[in-house]
Design an enzyme around this catalytic site. Structure first.
Site, PDB file in Angstrom:
ATOM      1  N   ARG A  54     107.031 112.771 108.510  1.00 26.35           N
ATOM      2  CA  ARG A  54     107.673 112.759 107.185  1.00 26.35           C
ATOM      3  C   ARG A  54     107.866 111.323 106.702  1.00 26.35           C
ATOM      4  O   ARG A  54     107.706 111.018 105.519  1.00 26.35           O
ATOM      5  CB  ARG A  54     109.014 113.514 107.213  1.00 26.35           C
ATOM      6  N   ASP A 180     100.858 108.346  83.530  1.00 27.92           N
ATOM      7  CA  ASP A 180     100.047 109.337  84.251  1.00 27.92           C
ATOM      8  C   ASP A 180      98.574 109.038  83.966  1.00 27.92           C
ATOM      9  O   ASP A 180      98.093 109.234  82.855  1.00 27.92           O
ATOM     10  CB  ASP A 180     100.437 110.739  83.750  1.00 27.92           C
ATOM     11  N   LYS A 205      92.536 116.011  91.106  1.00 31.54           N
ATOM     12  CA  LYS A 205      91.468 115.958  90.105  1.00 31.54           C
ATOM     13  C   LYS A 205      90.352 115.017  90.576  1.00 31.54           C
ATOM     14  O   LYS A 205      89.760 115.264  91.591  1.00 31.54           O
ATOM     15  CB  LYS A 205      92.049 115.533  88.759  1.00 31.54           C
TER      16      LYS A 205
HETATM   17  C1  LIG Z   1      96.901 118.183  87.134  1.00 32.75           C
HETATM   18  C2  LIG Z   1      97.711 117.189  86.446  1.00 32.75           C
HETATM   19  C3  LIG Z   1      98.990 116.876  86.892  1.00 32.75           C
HETATM   20  C4  LIG Z   1      99.620 117.588  88.065  1.00 32.75           C
HETATM   21  O1  LIG Z   1      98.963 117.369  89.271  1.00 32.75           O
HETATM   22  P1  LIG Z   1      98.915 118.457  90.445  1.00 32.75           P
HETATM   23  O2  LIG Z   1      98.163 117.761  91.499  1.00 32.75           O
HETATM   24  O3  LIG Z   1      98.243 119.672  89.902  1.00 32.75           O
HETATM   25  O4  LIG Z   1     100.329 118.741  90.823  1.00 32.75           O
HETATM   26  C5  LIG Z   1      99.684 115.906  86.215  1.00 32.75           C
HETATM   27  N1  LIG Z   1      99.180 115.288  85.140  1.00 32.75           N
HETATM   28  C6  LIG Z   1      97.948 115.572  84.677  1.00 32.75           C
HETATM   29  C7  LIG Z   1      97.428 114.838  83.484  1.00 32.75           C
HETATM   30  C8  LIG Z   1      97.186 116.529  85.304  1.00 32.75           C
HETATM   31  O5  LIG Z   1      95.983 116.822  84.818  1.00 32.75           O
END
Ligand SMILES: *Cc1c(COP(=O)(O)O)cnc(C)c1O
Length: 395
Positions: A54, A180, A205
């Protein structure tokens, strides 16, 4: 560890993604997976570098250091999803704090921010990020955090990160600017260099690229913030598991190659769709209203586009008639995907809110993979013709 070589040369990111460095007594060509929860104390009174997964695990460390090199930052933490990143980040806030964010956010981001707004005594404002003056006017001394993404998906809105970060830090030097970067990846955009304090992205992604794991990446140059983020990660146990860390490291090696192909496919598809008379949203098209702004802060246009057909029924039929494209939420996979955001990824946003934010219900999102471009165009063309034929037969 590599032997010899010119260590003064700064390698290109295309080189860095495949060049993972680590210490291994057997000189394994791939980093080992330390599939263990605990580590033995070398001596009763002294702990080694690792004691409990952890808190830390060597496989996770190798990945974090590898990503820090790619991103070009002081510290990276890898956690078990992109949403986990945002959960950790929002725990830096205190009751009474105010947050400024966009109005076309990833569905999960919108859901979590709405939750803290309704349950956490934290006020989150959602505004049109394409309106720089409006965004600036919403940032006050009470704004403790600004949370942005660009290009947003599926509306493909672009935010002027540098101007907003500069303004936020001028109004309140303690304000944490969060970005993000899931849509662009560190290969195309470097949010920390543009003024963000924390860069995070969903490694589910592009970074992993195969839709076989979930992971999230947190990056910062601010050591105090890095420590505060680690405190939360260690407290709640959201650090990425050893096997997932290993898989992500494997996926990362082809990131540059995948992106290059996905982006060139996407540009061709965007041009083809536009030539068919659809309203296409893609920052790589000159028709995009923020084409220049996007170009000024990135090195690429990505592989996600959206288009409107003007008819919800037609959109549904097109999506139903594709063969190569997977009807799937998410993006960044080697496979091409297609979706109806209003019915899928953005269904968790209240239809009234969607309408207020100018979200077209007939919008189709396409996430382009690495397949042959002629096959992709053929498939979409066939689905569109089939959809129109069905509509004619129904009438
Ligand atoms: C998919 C996504 C997230 C969340 O990520 P996860 O790995 O699915 O929890 C956050 N921001 C964007 C722009 C995303 O496409």
């Amino acid at each position: 560890m590599s032997a010899g070589g010119d260590h003064t040369r700064k390698y290109k990111l295309q080189t860095e993604v495949v060049k993972v460095s680590y210490d291994d007594s057997w000189h394994a060509s791939c980093p080992p997976i330390y599939q263990t929860a605990t580590f033995k104390n070398p001596d009763v009174l002294h702990m080694g570098k690792y004691d409990y997964t952890r808190s830390g695990n060597p496989t996770r460390t190798i990945l974090q250091e590898h990503l820090a090199k790619i991103i070009g930052c002081k510290q990276v933490w890898v956690v078990n999803s992109g949403m986990s990143c945002l959960d950790i980040i929002t725990r830096l806030l205190k009751p009474g704090d105010e947050v400024v964010s966009g109005d076309d956010l990833y569905g999960g981001t919108d859901r979590l921010l709405t939750y803290i707004n309704n349950n956490g005594d934290i006020k989150v404002g959602h505004h049109d990020i394409t309106n720089l003056d409006l965004m600036k006017s919403k940032i006050t001394e009470n704004t403790k955090m600004v949370i942005l993404e660009s290009p947003t998906n599926p509306l493909m809105k672009i935010v002027d990160l540098k101007s907003i970060a500069e303004h936020a830090h001028k109004v309140n030097p303690q304000c944490i600017v969060v970005f993000d970067n899931t849509m662009m990846t560190p290969l195309m955009m470097k949010p920390l260099e543009l003024g963000a304090d924390i860069h995070y992205e969903s490694a589910t992604k592009y970074l992993n690229g195969h839709h076989d794991i979930m992971a999230g990446v947190l990056a910062t140059d601010n050591e105090e913030l890095a420590d505060r983020l680690f405190f939360v990660i260690n407290s709640i146990g959201s650090g990425l598991a050893p096997f997932e860390s290993w898989l992500l490291m494997r996926g990362l090696k082809t990131l540059a190659l995948r992106l290059e192909r996905q982006q060139s496919n996407c540009i061709k598809l965007a041009n083809w769709l536009e030539s068919q008379g659809f309203k296409v949203r893609y920052p790589g098209l000159k028709s995009h209203p923020q084409y220049e702004l996007h170009k000024s802060q990135t090195k690429g246009t990505g592989a996600v586009l959206s288009f409107e057909t003007g008819d919800i029924d037609l959109s549904e039929r097109i999506v139903r008639n594709v063969d190569i494209f997977g009807v799937t939420v998410s993006f960044g996979c080697v496979n091409s995907l297609i979706s109806l955001p209003c019915k899928m990824s953005h269904a968790s946003i209240d239809p009234k809110v969607r309408a207020e934010r100018g979200f077209p219900e007939d919008l189709i999102r396409v996430c382009v993979g690495i397949e042959d471009i002629d096959d992709l165009i053929f498939d979409l063309d066939h689905a569109i013709k089939q959809a129109k034929k069905e509509q004619k037969e129904r009438n």
